[in-house]
Write a protein that holds these residues in place. Structure first.
Motif, PDB file in Angstrom:
ATOM      1  N   TYR A 274       0.745  -1.170   0.083  1.00  0.00           N
ATOM      2  CA  TYR A 274       0.050   0.083   0.041  1.00  0.00           C
ATOM      3  C   TYR A 274       0.892   1.041  -0.048  1.00  0.00           C
ATOM      4  CZ  TYR A 274      -2.932   3.778   1.982  1.00  0.00           C
ATOM      5  OH  TYR A 274      -3.735   4.901   2.231  1.00  0.00           O
ATOM      6  N   LYS A 275       1.795   1.326   0.699  1.00  0.00           N
ATOM      7  CA  LYS A 275       2.773   2.534   0.831  1.00  0.00           C
ATOM      8  C   LYS A 275       3.600   2.774  -0.409  1.00  0.00           C
ATOM      9  CE  LYS A 275       5.291   1.387   4.689  1.00  0.00           C
ATOM     10  NZ  LYS A 275       6.372   1.817   5.500  1.00  0.00           N
ATOM     11  N   ASP A 276       4.018   1.495  -1.098  1.00  0.00           N
ATOM     12  CA  ASP A 276       4.566   1.665  -2.486  1.00  0.00           C
ATOM     13  C   ASP A 276       3.803   2.225  -3.573  1.00  0.00           C
ATOM     14  OD1 ASP A 276       6.687   0.659  -1.208  1.00  0.00           O
ATOM     15  OD2 ASP A 276       6.696  -1.333  -2.130  1.00  0.00           O
ATOM     16  N   GLU A 277       2.538   1.893  -3.446  1.00  0.00           N
ATOM     17  CA  GLU A 277       1.702   2.261  -4.461  1.00  0.00           C
ATOM     18  C   GLU A 277       1.358   3.857  -4.201  1.00  0.00           C
ATOM     19  OE1 GLU A 277      -1.985  -0.067  -4.044  1.00  0.00           O
ATOM     20  OE2 GLU A 277      -0.876  -1.782  -4.721  1.00  0.00           O
ATOM     21  N   LEU A 278       1.031   4.140  -3.098  1.00  0.00           N
ATOM     22  CA  LEU A 278       0.886   5.563  -2.679  1.00  0.00           C
ATOM     23  C   LEU A 278       2.065   6.405  -2.873  1.00  0.00           C
ATOM     24  CD1 LEU A 278      -1.208   7.022  -1.249  1.00  0.00           C
ATOM     25  CD2 LEU A 278      -0.171   6.710   0.854  1.00  0.00           C
ATOM     26  N   ALA A 279       3.300   6.133  -2.792  1.00  0.00           N
ATOM     27  CA  ALA A 279       4.731   6.734  -3.237  1.00  0.00           C
ATOM     28  C   ALA A 279       4.736   7.063  -4.667  1.00  0.00           C
ATOM     29  CB  ALA A 279       5.699   5.970  -2.739  1.00  0.00           C
ATOM     30  N   ILE A 280       4.052   5.949  -5.627  1.00  0.00           N
ATOM     31  CA  ILE A 280       4.343   6.169  -6.909  1.00  0.00           C
ATOM     32  C   ILE A 280       3.073   7.267  -7.123  1.00  0.00           C
ATOM     33  CG2 ILE A 280       3.780   5.256  -9.051  1.00  0.00           C
ATOM     34  CD1 ILE A 280       5.073   2.419  -7.818  1.00  0.00           C
ATOM     35  N   LYS A 281       1.937   6.954  -6.863  1.00  0.00           N
ATOM     36  CA  LYS A 281       0.741   7.761  -7.227  1.00  0.00           C
ATOM     37  C   LYS A 281       1.176   9.236  -6.743  1.00  0.00           C
ATOM     38  CE  LYS A 281      -2.946   4.260  -6.790  1.00  0.00           C
ATOM     39  NZ  LYS A 281      -4.220   4.099  -6.192  1.00  0.00           N
ATOM     40  N   LYS A 282       1.531   9.447  -5.775  1.00  0.00           N
ATOM     41  CA  LYS A 282       1.933  10.841  -5.221  1.00  0.00           C
ATOM     42  C   LYS A 282       3.095  11.487  -5.955  1.00  0.00           C
ATOM     43  CE  LYS A 282       3.101  13.693  -0.934  1.00  0.00           C
ATOM     44  NZ  LYS A 282       3.082  13.505   0.588  1.00  0.00           N
ATOM     45  N   THR A 283       4.012  10.858  -6.270  1.00  0.00           N
ATOM     46  CA  THR A 283       5.347  11.335  -6.946  1.00  0.00           C
ATOM     47  C   THR A 283       4.818  11.847  -8.386  1.00  0.00           C
ATOM     48  OG1 THR A 283       6.695  10.194  -5.715  1.00  0.00           O
ATOM     49  CG2 THR A 283       7.598  10.783  -7.775  1.00  0.00           C
ATOM     50  N   HIS A 284       3.857  10.913  -9.064  1.00  0.00           N
ATOM     51  CA  HIS A 284       3.526  11.149 -10.494  1.00  0.00           C
ATOM     52  C   HIS A 284       2.535  12.272 -10.314  1.00  0.00           C
ATOM     53  CE1 HIS A 284       4.924   7.031 -12.102  1.00  0.00           C
ATOM     54  NE2 HIS A 284       5.916   7.606 -11.529  1.00  0.00           N
ATOM     55  N   LYS A 285       2.028  12.515  -9.331  1.00  0.00           N
ATOM     56  CA  LYS A 285       0.913  13.463  -9.511  1.00  0.00           C
ATOM     57  C   LYS A 285       1.759  14.854  -9.432  1.00  0.00           C
ATOM     58  CE  LYS A 285      -2.821  15.554  -6.667  1.00  0.00           C
ATOM     59  NZ  LYS A 285      -3.744  15.383  -5.499  1.00  0.00           N
ATOM     60  N   ASN A 286       2.710  14.776  -8.216  1.00  0.00           N
ATOM     61  CA  ASN A 286       3.371  15.846  -8.414  1.00  0.00           C
ATOM     62  C   ASN A 286       4.465  16.245  -9.381  1.00  0.00           C
ATOM     63  OD1 ASN A 286       2.809  15.953  -5.561  1.00  0.00           O
ATOM     64  ND2 ASN A 286       4.568  15.056  -4.679  1.00  0.00           N
ATOM     65  N   LEU A 287       4.884  15.291 -10.126  1.00  0.00           N
ATOM     66  CA  LEU A 287       5.419  15.577 -11.323  1.00  0.00           C
ATOM     67  C   LEU A 287       4.698  16.011 -12.222  1.00  0.00           C
ATOM     68  CD1 LEU A 287       8.071  14.845 -13.153  1.00  0.00           C
ATOM     69  CD2 LEU A 287       7.289  12.803 -13.705  1.00  0.00           C
ATOM     70  N   ALA A 288       3.553  15.582 -12.480  1.00  0.00           N
ATOM     71  CA  ALA A 288       2.409  16.364 -13.438  1.00  0.00           C
ATOM     72  C   ALA A 288       2.228  17.691 -13.039  1.00  0.00           C
ATOM     73  CB  ALA A 288       1.329  15.409 -13.459  1.00  0.00           C
ATOM     74  N   ASN A 289       2.150  18.043 -12.167  1.00  0.00           N
ATOM     75  CA  ASN A 289       2.074  19.501 -11.567  1.00  0.00           C
ATOM     76  C   ASN A 289       3.280  20.285 -11.789  1.00  0.00           C
ATOM     77  OD1 ASN A 289      -0.711  18.940 -10.818  1.00  0.00           O
ATOM     78  ND2 ASN A 289      -0.021  18.496  -8.644  1.00  0.00           N
TER      79      ASN A 289
END
Length: 291
Positions: A274-289
């Motif tokens: 769960y934490k790994d999935e969250l890390a990927i989602k959060k990082t990619h969201k930040n990258l898009a911004n």
């Protein structure tokens, strides 16, 4: 696959207290100082042979390059061995076995006579000098220190390679929530920019350390360490002095760590995934911004 964007660390032979505070401590800039230990007894004495002679029959916990899985604690060693026998391995062949946080004052207090706390403007926490040992295949996973110290890291008898990333690079590094490390599936020596595209924007600093070198690692800096051959290092730590950093340190040590350990004990691998999935989602969201 690719390589990180990095620049070599600033290397000095010596530095005055005034210049260190002005140019490195206050701006929180890493620096490698070659001559800081040359007047210490440790500079001549501290070798693997010397530690081995003093080791006696001490039994030490050993760790390897494999990340902890499921409900296994990250502090659970893979095996135990007499220190003298472990050092013999370091002297004779490559190994990924390493010692984490060997407390000098508790386990070999005589060593405290061989070094001094440098007068360079850091208020060192003198109760917890620690040694770290590793062999030619040892890697220390990418992380930052949970107590957010300003650290001086001294290396002896061998060579190691250190890659540093400042706290402002965290947004690219896939930091795992409720932890102090990034995704353990990332190969820091050969990062996969297709699977982890944010990594290609991270900018690091590289340092090659040899006997007697002193590396200043500012508070919150990420570090990935590879031992190139058998050797050991000592870290002297200065606790964070800025109120915001100090409060973050207290949160990390007193709340975040215990929450993560408790949840991992009960959820095991599900919590890690769960934490790994969250890390990927959060990082990619930040990258898009950011793009």
């Amino acid at each position: 696959m690719g390589t990180f964007k990095t620049t070599p660390i600033t290397v000095l032979e010596n530095v005055s207290k005034q210049d260190f505070v002005k140019n490195y401590y206050r701006p929180q800039k890493p620096v490698l100082i070659k001559g800081m230990t040359k007047n210490w007894p440790a500079y001549k004495k501290w070798t693997l042979d010397y530690i081995q002679e003093k080791a006696g029959d001490q039994v030490v916990p050993l760790y390897n390059n494999e990340p902890a899985k499921d409900k296994q604690s990250v502090y659970e060693p893979v095996q135990e061995m007499k220190l003298a026998a472990y050092i013999e391995i370091l002297k004779t062949k490559p190994t990924d076995l390493r010692i984490f946080f060997y407390e000098i004052l508790k386990k070999m207090p005589d060593l405290a006579q061989d070094f001094e706390y440098p007068d360079i403007g850091l208020k060192f926490f003198k109760k917890l000098p620690a040694l770290f040992f590793g062999g030619g295949e040892s890697k220390v996973f990418m992380h930052y220190d949970i107590d957010l110290p300003d650290s001086m890291h001294f290396h002896f008898d061998g060579h190691k390679h250190v890659t540093l990333f400042s706290p402002d690079q965290t947004k690219y590094l896939y930091r795992v929530p409720y932890s102090i490390h990034n995704l353990e599936s990332i190969d820091m020596d050969n990062p996969d920019f297709e699977a982890y595209p944010a990594l290609q924007y991270a900018e690091g600093i590289t340092a090659h350390m040899e006997h007697g070198d002193a590396l200043f690692m500012p508070s919150g800096y990420w570090h990935y360490i590879k031992y190139l051959d058998g050797g050991f290092s000592m870290t002297l730590r200065a606790l964070p002095r800025k109120p915001k950093k100090f409060m973050q340190m207290l949160y990390n040590v007193m709340i975040m760590r215990h929450f993560d350990n408790f949840t991992r004990k009960h959820w095991g691998q599900k919590w890690l995934d769960y934490k790994d999935e969250l890390a990927i989602k959060k990082t990619h969201k930040n990258l898009a911004n950011l793009l």
